[in-house]
Design an enzyme around this catalytic site. Structure first.
Site, PDB file in Angstrom:
ATOM      1  CG  ASP A  21      -7.067  -3.908  -2.905  1.00 55.38           C
ATOM      2  OD1 ASP A  21      -7.739  -3.282  -1.530  1.00 55.38           O
ATOM      3  OD2 ASP A  21      -5.827  -3.797  -2.372  1.00 55.38           O
ATOM      4  CG  HIS A  44      -5.123  -2.948   0.924  1.00 59.89           C
ATOM      5  ND1 HIS A  44      -5.161  -1.871  -0.268  1.00 59.89           N
ATOM      6  CD2 HIS A  44      -4.934  -2.290   2.229  1.00 59.89           C
ATOM      7  CE1 HIS A  44      -4.450  -1.041   0.030  1.00 59.89           C
ATOM      8  NE2 HIS A  44      -4.374  -1.421   1.410  1.00 59.89           N
ATOM      9  CB  SER A  92      -1.209  -0.264   1.166  1.00 61.21           C
ATOM     10  OG  SER A  92      -1.957   0.751   0.696  1.00 61.21           O
TER      11      SER A  92
END
Length: 424
Positions: A361, A389, A243
């Site tokens: 995600d 995610h 991320s």
């Protein structure tokens, strides 16, 4: 429940966050963790695992002698930026040929073409200019470019085994997480003999949490990661980011191209310049965010995991996947300003990159990672159907296998003489 409500009321009145991350007084090794003071009063917790059995130096020298000339890749491309914001990337070498880019995993496919024409891609969409296809080819060639960047270098990409003493793996988490999200990866690769390093970002995990917003800008965090990298880096370093952590991997790969050997980007999004959103829930006052923290945690569970069962709730709790004070969360989100990290910045990277995307995600759409694969020079995109995610927590075995195969990957040596003749 009543206690929780009372705590939130007291927070709104006093401004003090219960169970907030406090300062770490030591800067020494404790319980297998290093506490490093990167700046006065700014202490980061770092998990540093050294291999129990150091690599055999004679075996390494023999491997180097046998494979010394292998894995040589000629990276050559022209990046042209036009005044209307459009971008044209021409891969002039043979870097992206399928016979050169292959992994042990048969599902991995090299992403990229010999010539790519791309419009400006920003966080708000493609409204910046007209489409390239709308312009006749003859007129398109006559346009005067704003900037032309030539990338022309050779990289030697080698197999990185756990027995190689010059290899270090760095794991960098994203917003709200901690180094605990990498537990399965740290255990797996340290048992294979790799040296691994995983820091807590400032304000996360057991690192100190300064009560000033400027401490959480991208540039401040990037300098922290630079200090960590310079402290532990060796000859061949592999960066693994998740991320927001992907942005710091990109920054380090751009700053230290000779030291960063490979990069893994897990659900990192598209190759766009960072800019905080003006209309975001994270712009609300900190006390309001704190009162909404149960809703935010539930929303993260829904968006970050493919399923929302007891197992996922346990992973969220034990992995510290979303456990940060409201002040730090707000400061982190508003501090994501990095205009340099645009498409051109990513297109200049010559390091091999593995993109990992969890199919479910809801934070990062698949087309963003596909866009990233188009821009990067040497890249593979792998989609994990069962993941979301937090794919490293949901599917640790799959992620570990995928990463390990990428670490071991070594491209075939190019025939540079034939390539140069062909270009002429």
């Amino acid at each position: 429940m009543l206690t929780s409500i009372a705590e939130r009321i007291m927070y709104c009145l006093t401004g003090k966050t219960p169970n907030s991350v406090g300062p770490v007084e030591t800067s020494e090794t404790s319980d297998g963790y290093d506490f490093l003071e990167v700046k006065p009063g700014r202490v980061l917790r770092v998990r540093h695992i050294l291999p129990s059995c150091p690599g055999d130096r004679e075996e390494e020298e023999l491997f180097e002698e046998k494979n010394g000339g292998q894995g040589l890749v000629h990276c050559k491309r022209r990046i042209t930026v036009y005044r209307n914001g459009q971008l044209v990337i021409e891969n002039l070498g043979a870097t992206l040929r399928s016979e050169i880019l292959h992994c042990r995993n048969g599902n991995l496919e090299p992403a990229g073409t010999l010539e790519v024409e791309l419009s400006d891609f920003t966080s708000t969409g493609n409204e910046g200019g007209g489409k390239e296809s709308d312009v006749p080819p003859g007129k398109r060639r006559k346009r005067k470019p704003k900037k032309v960047i030539m990338v022309d270098c050779q990289r030697q990409v080698k197999c990185c085994k756990g027995t190689h003493s010059d290899v270090v793996l760095f794991f960098i988490h994203g917003v709200g997480g901690s180094l605990d999200i990498w537990k399965e990866q740290l255990d797996f690769f340290s048992k294979l003999g790799y040296e691994v390093v995983a820091p807590d970002l400032v304000g996360h995990g057991a690192s100190t949490a300064p009560q000033i917003g400027a401490a959480y800008t991208f540039y401040a965090l990037a300098e922290d990661m630079r200090c960590i990298f310079k402290r532990y880096a060796k000859k061949r370093n592999i960066l693994v980011g998740h991320s927001y952590g992907v942005s710091f991997c990109t920054f380090l790969a751009h700053e230290y191209p000779d030291l960063v050997h490979k990069v893994v980007m897990i659900n990192g999004g598209g190759p766009t310049a960072l800019e905080p959103s003006l209309c975001s829930i994270f712009n609300m006052p900190t006390c309001v965010l704190h009162c909404l923290s149960p809703c935010l945690a539930w929303s993260f569970l829904k968006a970050g995991f493919a399923r929302q069962g007891a197992k996922e709730k346990q992973l969220l709790r034990e992995g510290n996947a979303f456990n940060v004070s409201s002040f730090v969360l707000r400061a982190m989100m508003s501090g994501q300003y990095w205009p340099e990290g645009d498409e051109v910045y990513h297109a200049e990277l010559t390091v091999p990159i593995l993109l990992v995307h969890g199919m479910h995600d809801k934070f990062v759409p698949l087309d963003e990672d596909q866009r990233m694969a188009e821009i990067l020079l040497i890249t593979f995109l792998k989609i994990i159907e069962e993941g979301s995610h937090m794919v490293m927590l949901e599917c640790p075995e799959t992620v570990n296998t995928l990463l390990h195969e990428f670490f071991l990957w070594q491209p075939e040596t190019q025939n540079t003489t034939a390539e140069d003749t062909g270009n002429e």
